[in-house]
Design a protein around this motif. Structure first.
Motif, mmCIF file in Angstrom:
data_model
loop_
_atom_site.group_PDB
_atom_site.id
_atom_site.type_symbol
_atom_site.label_atom_id
_atom_site.label_comp_id
_atom_site.label_asym_id
_atom_site.label_seq_id
_atom_site.Cartn_x
_atom_site.Cartn_y
_atom_site.Cartn_z
ATOM 1 N N LEU A 102 7.749 10.684 5.131
ATOM 2 C CA LEU A 102 9.170 10.546 4.797
ATOM 3 C C LEU A 102 9.423 10.887 3.334
ATOM 4 O O LEU A 102 10.402 11.552 2.988
ATOM 5 N N GLY A 103 8.518 10.423 2.461
ATOM 6 C CA GLY A 103 8.660 10.740 1.047
ATOM 7 C C GLY A 103 8.511 12.227 0.769
ATOM 8 O O GLY A 103 9.141 12.766 -0.151
ATOM 9 N N LYS A 104 7.682 12.892 1.580
ATOM 10 C CA LYS A 104 7.454 14.326 1.366
ATOM 11 C C LYS A 104 8.650 15.154 1.822
ATOM 12 O O LYS A 104 9.037 16.122 1.154
ATOM 13 N N VAL A 105 9.255 14.807 2.961
ATOM 14 C CA VAL A 105 10.350 15.618 3.494
ATOM 15 C C VAL A 105 11.702 15.224 2.906
ATOM 16 O O VAL A 105 12.659 16.001 2.984
ATOM 17 N N THR A 106 11.799 14.027 2.318
ATOM 18 C CA THR A 106 13.056 13.608 1.682
ATOM 19 C C THR A 106 12.780 13.276 0.219
ATOM 20 O O THR A 106 12.795 14.148 -0.632
ATOM 21 N N ASP A 107 12.540 11.998 -0.046
ATOM 22 C CA ASP A 107 12.275 11.525 -1.396
ATOM 23 C C ASP A 107 11.520 10.205 -1.270
ATOM 24 O O ASP A 107 11.745 9.452 -0.315
ATOM 25 N N THR A 115 0.794 -1.228 0.000
ATOM 26 C CA THR A 115 0.000 0.000 0.000
ATOM 27 C C THR A 115 0.826 1.278 0.000
ATOM 28 O O THR A 115 0.269 2.363 -0.201
ATOM 29 N N LEU A 116 2.138 1.193 0.199
ATOM 30 C CA LEU A 116 2.963 2.397 0.298
ATOM 31 C C LEU A 116 2.840 3.334 -0.899
ATOM 32 O O LEU A 116 2.799 4.560 -0.717
ATOM 33 N N PRO A 117 2.748 2.836 -2.147
ATOM 34 C CA PRO A 117 2.620 3.782 -3.272
ATOM 35 C C PRO A 117 1.386 4.666 -3.197
ATOM 36 O O PRO A 117 1.374 5.741 -3.819
ATOM 37 N N ALA A 118 0.360 4.255 -2.447
ATOM 38 C CA ALA A 118 -0.866 5.045 -2.394
ATOM 39 C C ALA A 118 -0.600 6.462 -1.900
ATOM 40 O O ALA A 118 -1.234 7.420 -2.366
ATOM 41 N N GLY A 119 0.329 6.633 -0.971
ATOM 42 C CA GLY A 119 0.619 7.958 -0.455
ATOM 43 C C GLY A 119 1.722 8.683 -1.197
ATOM 44 O O GLY A 119 2.029 9.836 -0.884
ATOM 45 N N LEU A 120 2.336 8.021 -2.178
ATOM 46 C CA LEU A 120 3.493 8.584 -2.879
ATOM 47 C C LEU A 120 3.272 8.753 -4.380
ATOM 48 O O LEU A 120 4.227 9.033 -5.113
ATOM 49 N N LEU A 121 2.026 8.560 -4.825
ATOM 50 C CA LEU A 121 1.760 8.535 -6.269
ATOM 51 C C LEU A 121 2.262 9.762 -7.024
ATOM 52 O O LEU A 121 2.911 9.612 -8.065
ATOM 53 N N PRO A 122 1.962 10.988 -6.578
ATOM 54 C CA PRO A 122 2.392 12.140 -7.387
ATOM 55 C C PRO A 122 3.906 12.189 -7.599
ATOM 56 O O PRO A 122 4.382 12.410 -8.720
ATOM 57 N N ALA A 123 4.680 11.962 -6.524
ATOM 58 C CA ALA A 123 6.139 12.024 -6.650
ATOM 59 C C ALA A 123 6.673 10.871 -7.491
ATOM 60 O O ALA A 123 7.569 11.058 -8.331
ATOM 61 N N MET A 124 6.157 9.664 -7.289
ATOM 62 C CA MET A 124 6.574 8.522 -8.097
ATOM 63 C C MET A 124 6.257 8.757 -9.563
ATOM 64 O O MET A 124 7.053 8.441 -10.449
ATOM 65 N N SER A 125 5.095 9.324 -9.810
ATOM 66 C CA SER A 125 4.668 9.580 -11.181
ATOM 67 C C SER A 125 5.633 10.531 -11.892
ATOM 68 O O SER A 125 6.025 10.299 -13.039
ATOM 69 N N ARG A 126 6.043 11.576 -11.201
ATOM 70 C CA ARG A 126 6.960 12.542 -11.810
ATOM 71 C C ARG A 126 8.307 11.893 -12.127
ATOM 72 O O ARG A 126 8.861 12.089 -13.216
ATOM 73 N N ASP A 127 8.831 11.121 -11.197
ATOM 74 C CA ASP A 127 10.157 10.531 -11.397
ATOM 75 C C ASP A 127 10.160 9.409 -12.427
ATOM 76 O O ASP A 127 11.165 9.200 -13.123
#
Length: 414
Positions: free
Chosen positions: A181-186, A51-63
């Motif tokens: 963590l993804g928001k404050v780092t990567d 489920t971790l990608p659910a909260g990281l979709l926008p950043a993962m999508s860009r990269d």
């Protein structure tokens, strides 16, 4: 997520009978918490990796240079890996010793999360996520049974509850923490943190978890027979549709909130959802032996109401948080409720019913990722809660109608 308990070979009456006869039963019996917490951590890693990608979709999508709906398929491919391999891999590794199998599954997670963290190619990321799903198929097929074997007979239910606590902890703490963590780092750091935790867990399992033999030949579950047992089909239907409904919006919650102008609060919304899920798992754990039907009806209604609130009142921030609370209260205990219902409805065919449940669970998660992505592209995120509400209506109807078998009004005494 739900699990597939081990088959008859995992019954403690076969493997630890000698120790009982040698006087273990005469001593005060208690749960081996250090070993059980290792299993709970394995469940946590399995659930959070999914489920971790659910909260990281926008950043993962860009990269990864793909759309958010395409990035959402990282959840789908994970679920496909589990759905396709859970039953055949369980059969193929039935004779393996349990500790060896658990360590193998965890190594699979370490490799898959590391590749996900360093990959800059969408195709490679999808391969890594599929491998993680295959590792989950191995893990889910043995964790509940492993927990059962660790405990005295009268404490087996509690042992499974301890091990399965990794699911709500992943939802309540893991996903929000990973999102933060993804928001404050990567976002890659979040996946690398999963690798680090898995490496520590491997040492923990090696040191603290006892080993058990695999199952003997001729003990594979009979799937078709289980489908003919009254009550099994309604439980499996509810599993499929309920999980499908949940995944349609959960896999795209970051995008849904971003479209509402709440993208910066995704981690907080997920934390509220997870805290309510923890409360739900506690309530269900305390009452399930007496009120399985009532709790399942209540869970279905709460998720439906939460979807209705998001569909109609999501423009108001307070109602989004209210919906998160209702959703968490409804969803948190669902894995325990459905796993218990499948086991009780299946009777002697419980192992087969559980094997089908974990497969359908992951088919539903894969389907939710696909359907949610299609709806996102065609109709926008506003359509997601309406779809959930529509799907929850037959769930409520089947639970209400399955009074005699599946979700009985009265449960037999254990």
């Amino acid at each position: 997520m739900s699990t597939t308990p081990e088959t008859a070979a995992d019954s403690p009456t076969r493997t630890d009978g000698d120790s009982r006869r040698q006087g273990v039963e005469e001593q005060p019996q208690k749960l081996p918490m250090f070993a059980l917490l290792a299993l709970a951590t394995a469940v946590f890693i399995t659930s959070l990796t999914e489920t971790l990608p659910a909260g990281l979709l926008p950043a993962m999508s860009r990269d990864l240079h793909v759309s958010e709906s395409a990035t959402g398929q990282t959840v789908t491919i994970y679920a496909i890996g589990t759905a396709l391999t859970a039953i055949p891999l369980t059969a193929a590794t039935a004779g393996w010793r349990r500790k060896r199998l658990l360590l193998t599954a965890m190594i699979g997670f370490a490799v898959a999360n590391t590749v996900t963290a360093v990959s800059s190619a969408y195709g490679l990321t999808m391969v890594a996520r599929f491998v993680a799903g295959v590792a989950a198929g191995l893990a889910w097929a043995l964790l509940a049974g492993y927990a059962r074997r660790l405990a005295p007979v009268q404490l087996q239910g509690r042992a499974i509850a301890v091990a399965m606590a990794g699911i709500p902890v992943a939802l309540s703490l893991g996903v929000p923490a990973g999102t933060f963590l993804g928001k404050v780092t990567d976002w890659r750091v979040a996946f690398l943190a999963m690798t680090g935790l898995t490496v520590l867990l491997l040492a923990w399992i090696a040191a603290a978890v006892p080993d058990y033999p695999g199952q003997e030949r001729g003990e594979r579950p009979q799937m078709l027979h289980a489908l003919r047992v009254p009550g099994v089909v309604p439980v499996l239907f509810v599993t499929l549709v309920f999980v499908l409904a949940h995944t349609i919006i959960y896999a795209y919650i970051a995008t849904f909130l971003d479209d509402l102008g709440m993208g910066g609060n995704t981690d907080l919304v997920l934390l509220v959802f997870g805290a309510a899920s923890l409360a739900s798992i506690w309530i269900v754990g305390a009452q399930i032996h007496r009120r399985l039907r009532v709790l399942t009806v209540a869970s279905s209604l709460l998720v439906a109401v939460a979807a209705a609130v998001l569909a109609v009142l999501a423009d108001h921030t307070a109602f989004v948080y209210l919906a998160a609370v209702l959703w968490g209260l409804g969803w948190g205990g669902v894995p325990t409720l459905l796993q218990t219902a499948a086991g009780e409805a299946g009777g002697e065919a419980a192992d087969a019913a559980q094997a089908m449940l974990v497969t359908l669970w992951n088919v539903a998660m894969a389907g939710g990722g696909v359907i949610g992505g299609v709806l996102l592209d065609l109709s926008g995120s506003d359509s997601l809660p309406w779809s959930v509400l529509l799907l929850m209506l037959p769930v409520i109807a089947v639970v209400a109608l399955a009074r005699g078998h599946g979700f009985p009004a009265r449960r037999q005494a254990a």
